[in-house]
Design a protein around this motif. Structure first.
Motif, PDB file in Angstrom:
ATOM      1  N   TYR A 133      59.554  36.032  50.239  1.00 17.73           N
ATOM      2  CA  TYR A 133      59.255  35.094  49.153  1.00 17.73           C
ATOM      3  C   TYR A 133      59.050  33.695  49.719  1.00 17.73           C
ATOM      4  N   ASN A 134      58.314  32.889  49.001  1.00 20.52           N
ATOM      5  CA  ASN A 134      58.257  31.451  49.220  1.00 20.52           C
ATOM      6  C   ASN A 134      57.696  30.835  47.950  1.00 20.52           C
ATOM      7  N   GLU A 135      57.627  29.534  47.913  1.00 24.17           N
ATOM      8  CA  GLU A 135      57.224  28.853  46.687  1.00 24.17           C
ATOM      9  C   GLU A 135      55.803  29.233  46.275  1.00 24.17           C
ATOM     10  N   ARG A 136      54.896  29.344  47.230  1.00 24.71           N
ATOM     11  CA  ARG A 136      53.514  29.693  46.877  1.00 24.71           C
ATOM     12  C   ARG A 136      53.400  31.127  46.374  1.00 24.71           C
ATOM     13  N   MET A 154      59.722  38.183  44.162  1.00 26.46           N
ATOM     14  CA  MET A 154      60.907  37.590  43.566  1.00 26.46           C
ATOM     15  C   MET A 154      61.831  36.993  44.620  1.00 26.46           C
ATOM     16  N   THR A 155      62.483  35.890  44.265  1.00 25.05           N
ATOM     17  CA  THR A 155      63.605  35.422  45.059  1.00 25.05           C
ATOM     18  C   THR A 155      64.791  36.345  44.778  1.00 25.05           C
ATOM     19  N   PRO A 156      65.809  36.360  45.633  1.00 27.78           N
ATOM     20  CA  PRO A 156      66.973  37.205  45.364  1.00 27.78           C
ATOM     21  C   PRO A 156      67.641  36.915  44.023  1.00 27.78           C
ATOM     22  N   TYR A 209      58.513  32.977  55.541  1.00 26.19           N
ATOM     23  CA  TYR A 209      59.059  32.001  56.477  1.00 26.19           C
ATOM     24  C   TYR A 209      60.586  32.028  56.557  1.00 26.19           C
ATOM     25  N   HIS A 210      61.237  32.656  55.604  1.00 25.17           N
ATOM     26  CA  HIS A 210      62.700  32.564  55.564  1.00 25.17           C
ATOM     27  C   HIS A 210      63.345  33.374  56.693  1.00 25.17           C
ATOM     28  N   PRO A 211      64.600  33.050  57.076  1.00 20.27           N
ATOM     29  CA  PRO A 211      65.308  33.844  58.081  1.00 20.27           C
ATOM     30  C   PRO A 211      65.398  35.306  57.643  1.00 20.27           C
ATOM     31  N   TRP A 212      65.413  36.208  58.597  1.00 25.02           N
ATOM     32  CA  TRP A 212      65.338  37.639  58.297  1.00 25.02           C
ATOM     33  C   TRP A 212      66.469  38.105  57.387  1.00 25.02           C
ATOM     34  N   ASP A 213      67.666  37.499  57.519  1.00 22.84           N
ATOM     35  CA  ASP A 213      68.825  37.958  56.755  1.00 22.84           C
ATOM     36  C   ASP A 213      69.100  37.144  55.493  1.00 22.84           C
ATOM     37  N   GLU A 214      68.297  36.114  55.238  1.00 19.15           N
ATOM     38  CA  GLU A 214      68.526  35.280  54.055  1.00 19.15           C
ATOM     39  C   GLU A 214      68.476  36.063  52.744  1.00 19.15           C
ATOM     40  N   PRO A 215      67.510  36.979  52.543  1.00 21.78           N
ATOM     41  CA  PRO A 215      67.509  37.735  51.285  1.00 21.78           C
ATOM     42  C   PRO A 215      68.799  38.516  51.043  1.00 21.78           C
ATOM     43  N   ALA A 264      73.527  39.123  47.788  1.00 20.60           N
ATOM     44  CA  ALA A 264      74.969  39.398  47.727  1.00 20.60           C
ATOM     45  C   ALA A 264      75.673  38.332  46.891  1.00 20.60           C
ATOM     46  N   ALA A 265      75.293  37.067  47.083  1.00 17.67           N
ATOM     47  CA  ALA A 265      75.900  35.990  46.302  1.00 17.67           C
ATOM     48  C   ALA A 265      75.472  36.070  44.837  1.00 17.67           C
ATOM     49  N   ALA A 266      74.197  36.351  44.591  1.00 19.03           N
ATOM     50  CA  ALA A 266      73.684  36.388  43.217  1.00 19.03           C
ATOM     51  C   ALA A 266      74.219  37.580  42.432  1.00 19.03           C
TER      52      ALA A 266
END
Length: 377
Positions: free
Chosen positions: A289-292, A298-300, A327-333, A338-340
């Motif tokens: 995901y990214n803003e564009r 979907m974002t997480p 562009y996000h780090p591989w583990d960010e999703p 997990a937090a969401a």
């Protein structure tokens, strides 16, 4: 520069341009690019309420890229964008499950990395968006899989009652994989127009079922597969949106499983949840995901909201863990979902690639395997 020199330079430039154009044409004519819809398949597309002015359109009209930039500009940006931790520091963990040894009556789901899933439901074997190649692109040096993320090959697959293809992007429809699976596939279910690729690749037309949003394929008396709305786009070559993108809801007498395909967040999730009275397991777009791209992925946090809208009892994140497309780090999703998911009614499940999830009993908690990988444990 005199006239003669100018004409020579102009001729050379024209020859080079012609060679480049000819090379590009020859490259795009390769079998792996598939084919555009034609004949009766095209006539059915023209009758679809989701097709107008030569292309398919999302249910909620909006630009594919939120800033309305071109795909060429987006590609150039991706080449120069700075990425932080785009790939894991070591091979991702996996578990090899002998698929032929699984009891056919046991409803089971295996995540095979990214958006690929092997599912047993109602005694039927179903394979979704399989990509067993070490890359997801028309060239081998692009979009390479993470180390350790491809433990299965076509040789590990049993006979498949139905192959589901959500859309024709390279990270969902992999030419070497489907060709290797060819003798094992009994049915193919895909969106309108996607069948043209399979017909060019020599699959019998009797196996191919092209469907529109809202259509249902009764696989047999035990399993029905509903083709559902998604918010995305399609195309394997220079054309866009000539074929339909979709999600799938698999329904048996005892449970249902929903696969979103690639999709931005939208009202279709709540509509599906209301229509089916909730889902037992949701396999939802959660990465890249990214803003564009906010209309097409979907974002997480949106994934968690979609799971709530669906009335999902369990959530398994998809479109993660194998390729770095954004562009996000591989583990960010994984961290963000997990937090969401904290305090939500659904149960987040996070198996490693190839780990069997038994749907017939209580689904246990799974360790957050990406945390162990990051710490080197």
């Amino acid at each position: 520069m005199n006239r003669r020199t100018f004409l020579k330079a102009l001729t050379a430039a024209a020859l080079l341009g012609g060679c480049a154009a000819g090379g590009t044409w020859a490259f795009l004519r390769q079998m792996k690019f598939g084919a555009l819809p034609a004949g009766e398949a095209l006539q059915r597309i023209l009758a679809s309420p989701h097709y107008a002015d030569g292309t398919f359109h999302n249910m909620v009209p909006r630009a594919i890229l939120s800033d309305d930039s071109s795909f060429i500009l987006a590609l150039l940006r991706s080449l120069v964008a700075k990425r932080v931790n785009p790939v894991p520091p070591e091979p991702v963990p996996s578990q090899y499950t002998p698929l032929r040894a699984l009891e056919r009556t046991q409803d089971t789901v295996l995540w095979l990395g990214h958006s690929s899933f092997f599912i047993q439901l109602g005694g039927r074997r179903i394979l979704i968006d399989p990509v067993f190649s070490p890359y997801a692109a028309p060239v081998s040096f692009s979009t390479q899989a993470f180390a350790g993320a491809t433990p299965y090959s076509v040789h590990d697959m049993p006979d498949i009652d139905c192959l589901l293809i959500s859309h024709d992007h390279w990270d969902h429809l992999d030419y070497p994989t489907v060709m290797g699976l060819k003798p094992k596939i009994r049915n193919i279910l895909c969106g309108l127009g996607v069948g043209a690729h399979f017909r060019r690749w020599g699959f019998p037309n009797s196996l191919i079922h092209e469907a529109d949003w809202g259509d249902t394929l009764p696989l047999d008396a035990a399993v029905r597969i509903h083709v559902t709305t998604a918010s995305h786009y399609s195309g394997r070559s220079l054309t866009r949106n000539k074929t339909l993108w979709a999600g799938f809801l698999l329904e048996s007498a005892s449970r249902n499983i929903f696969f979103s395909g690639d999709s931005g967040y939208g009202p279709h999730f709540a509509e599906l949840g209301k229509r089916f009275g909730g889902v037992d397991l949701a396999l939802l777009d959660c990465g890249q995901y990214n803003e564009r791209w906010r209309h097409i992925h979907m974002t997480p946090e949106e994934t968690a909201q979609a799971a709530e809208d669906l009335g999902a009892r369990h959530l398994l994140p998809a479109h993660v863990g194998k390729f770095a497309l954004a562009y996000h780090p591989w583990d960010e999703p994984f961290k963000r979902i997990a937090a969401a998911s904290q305090g939500k009614a659904f149960h987040l499940i996070t198996p490693v690639i190839g780990e069997a999830v038994n749907m017939t009993g209580r689904i246990p908690d799974f360790p957050y395997w990406w945390e162990q990988l990051n710490t080197g444990c």
